[in-house]
Write an enzyme that holds these catalytic residues in place. Sequence first.
Site, PDB file in Angstrom:
ATOM      1  N   THR A 114       0.851  -1.198   0.000  1.00  0.00           N
ATOM      2  CA  THR A 114       0.000   0.000   0.000  1.00  0.00           C
ATOM      3  C   THR A 114       0.884   1.244   0.000  1.00  0.00           C
ATOM      4  O   THR A 114       2.020   1.199   0.485  1.00  0.00           O
ATOM      5  CB  THR A 114      -0.925   0.047   1.237  1.00  0.00           C
ATOM      6  N   ASP A 158      -7.883  -4.620   1.065  1.00  0.00           N
ATOM      7  CA  ASP A 158      -8.815  -3.732   0.384  1.00  0.00           C
ATOM      8  C   ASP A 158     -10.042  -3.596   1.272  1.00  0.00           C
ATOM      9  O   ASP A 158     -10.501  -4.577   1.865  1.00  0.00           O
ATOM     10  CB  ASP A 158      -9.190  -4.271  -0.994  1.00  0.00           C
ATOM     11  N   HIS A 183      -1.221   5.971   6.515  1.00  0.00           N
ATOM     12  CA  HIS A 183      -2.080   5.752   7.689  1.00  0.00           C
ATOM     13  C   HIS A 183      -2.222   4.247   7.934  1.00  0.00           C
ATOM     14  O   HIS A 183      -2.159   3.779   9.064  1.00  0.00           O
ATOM     15  CB  HIS A 183      -3.480   6.326   7.467  1.00  0.00           C
ATOM     16  N   HIS A 186     -12.477  -3.179  11.296  1.00  0.00           N
ATOM     17  CA  HIS A 186     -12.453  -4.132  10.174  1.00  0.00           C
ATOM     18  C   HIS A 186     -11.019  -4.594   9.890  1.00  0.00           C
ATOM     19  O   HIS A 186     -10.737  -5.783   9.866  1.00  0.00           O
ATOM     20  CB  HIS A 186     -13.047  -3.420   8.956  1.00  0.00           C
ATOM     21  N   PHE A 218      -8.443   8.410   9.179  1.00  0.00           N
ATOM     22  CA  PHE A 218      -8.465   8.848   7.781  1.00  0.00           C
ATOM     23  C   PHE A 218      -9.771   8.389   7.145  1.00  0.00           C
ATOM     24  O   PHE A 218     -10.606   7.734   7.783  1.00  0.00           O
ATOM     25  CB  PHE A 218      -7.254   8.286   7.024  1.00  0.00           C
ATOM     26  N   GLY A 219      -9.937   8.730   5.883  1.00  0.00           N
ATOM     27  CA  GLY A 219     -11.083   8.238   5.104  1.00  0.00           C
ATOM     28  C   GLY A 219     -12.413   8.650   5.723  1.00  0.00           C
ATOM     29  O   GLY A 219     -12.641   9.815   6.070  1.00  0.00           O
ATOM     30  N   TYR A 220     -13.286   7.674   5.900  1.00  0.00           N
ATOM     31  CA  TYR A 220     -14.639   7.927   6.408  1.00  0.00           C
ATOM     32  C   TYR A 220     -14.695   7.878   7.943  1.00  0.00           C
ATOM     33  O   TYR A 220     -15.788   7.895   8.522  1.00  0.00           O
ATOM     34  CB  TYR A 220     -15.612   6.887   5.826  1.00  0.00           C
ATOM     35  N   ASP A 221     -13.547   7.809   8.607  1.00  0.00           N
ATOM     36  CA  ASP A 221     -13.523   7.695  10.080  1.00  0.00           C
ATOM     37  C   ASP A 221     -14.376   8.757  10.794  1.00  0.00           C
ATOM     38  O   ASP A 221     -15.039   8.431  11.784  1.00  0.00           O
ATOM     39  CB  ASP A 221     -12.088   7.756  10.614  1.00  0.00           C
TER      40      ASP A 221
HETATM   41  P1  IMP Z   1      -8.537   0.809   0.191  1.00  0.00           P
HETATM   42  O1  IMP Z   1      -8.835   0.572  -1.255  1.00  0.00           O
HETATM   43  O2  IMP Z   1      -8.432  -0.424   0.984  1.00  0.00           O
HETATM   44  O3  IMP Z   1      -7.372   1.722   0.382  1.00  0.00           O
HETATM   45  O4  IMP Z   1      -9.756   1.560   0.837  1.00  0.00           O
HETATM   46  C1  IMP Z   1     -10.670   2.286   0.081  1.00  0.00           C
HETATM   47  C2  IMP Z   1     -11.117   3.523   0.796  1.00  0.00           C
HETATM   48  O5  IMP Z   1     -11.885   3.144   1.930  1.00  0.00           O
HETATM   49  C3  IMP Z   1     -10.022   4.419   1.318  1.00  0.00           C
HETATM   50  O6  IMP Z   1      -9.586   5.318   0.338  1.00  0.00           O
HETATM   51  C4  IMP Z   1     -10.727   5.135   2.443  1.00  0.00           C
HETATM   52  O7  IMP Z   1     -11.491   6.201   1.946  1.00  0.00           O
HETATM   53  C5  IMP Z   1     -11.680   4.065   2.936  1.00  0.00           C
HETATM   54  N1  IMP Z   1     -11.112   3.376   4.109  1.00  0.00           N
HETATM   55  C6  IMP Z   1     -10.323   2.280   4.136  1.00  0.00           C
HETATM   56  N2  IMP Z   1     -10.016   1.947   5.401  1.00  0.00           N
HETATM   57  C7  IMP Z   1     -10.614   2.880   6.177  1.00  0.00           C
HETATM   58  C8  IMP Z   1     -10.635   3.083   7.583  1.00  0.00           C
HETATM   59  O8  IMP Z   1     -10.049   2.372   8.400  1.00  0.00           O
HETATM   60  N3  IMP Z   1     -11.368   4.133   8.009  1.00  0.00           N
HETATM   61  C9  IMP Z   1     -12.042   4.985   7.162  1.00  0.00           C
HETATM   62  N4  IMP Z   1     -12.027   4.840   5.850  1.00  0.00           N
HETATM   63  C10 IMP Z   1     -11.315   3.793   5.357  1.00  0.00           C
END
Ligand code: IMP
Length: 193
Positions: A7, A68, A11, A178, A150-153
């Site tokens: 990755t 993912d 984060h 998760h 990060f993300g939707y946290d």
């Molecule tokens: P990825 O493809 O596994 O990197 O995840 C896809 C998207 O899901 C990321 O760009 C984040 O927006 C969201 N995401 C993944 N893991 C988390 C998390 O632990 N908390 C909040 N959002 C997450």
Amino acid sequence: MDLIFATHNRHKVSEVQAMLPAGIHVRSLSDLGCDEDIPETADTLQGNALQKAQFVHERYHCNCFADDTGLEIDALDGRPGVYSARYAGEGCSFDDNVRKVLAELENVPLEQRTARFRTVVALILDGRTYFFEGKVEGLMTLERHGVEGFGYDPIFLPEGYGQTFAEMDASEKNRISHRGRAMAKMVGFLERL
Ligand code: IMP
């Protein structure tokens, strides 16, 4: 044991480093000097995790894993799901995605804002592939709370807790998240070997 985490998300690397026991050393793609984009074009979490792990394995011939994650919101028929990273469009930020989800849920009352994060981890160890899954149920909040993670946290309230993931410290999020649950399964597997 050295494992490469496939990755570019710093984060995730620090979350996962904190979860693994001392005997497992996680190295990131930047430790390898790799700044190539990793393809992520499958239409399932399992397919994307496998694609990312295989990409690194083919280039570096090392033991590695990739994860993912998708956020599945029931009132949006499971969206953004596998498209969680680029939900608001190519090149969008975490904040753009949060804004889009809040807008789409604008008239949905709290009790109908049920959702879950689901993570699939693909591990390639000595040329064999293994999968581990973790998920956490919760609710999408009405507005952002907290600045950690990060993300939707900031808009995800895990079931049974009074704080969003972005209001928790990293160790508490990792214990129930998760990714934490999927990684715990991978660690259990590695420890049994
Ligand atoms: P990825 O493809 O596994 O990197 O995840 C896809 C998207 O899901 C990321 O760009 C984040 O927006 C969201 N995401 C993944 N893991 C988390 C998390 O632990 N908390 C909040 N959002 C997450």
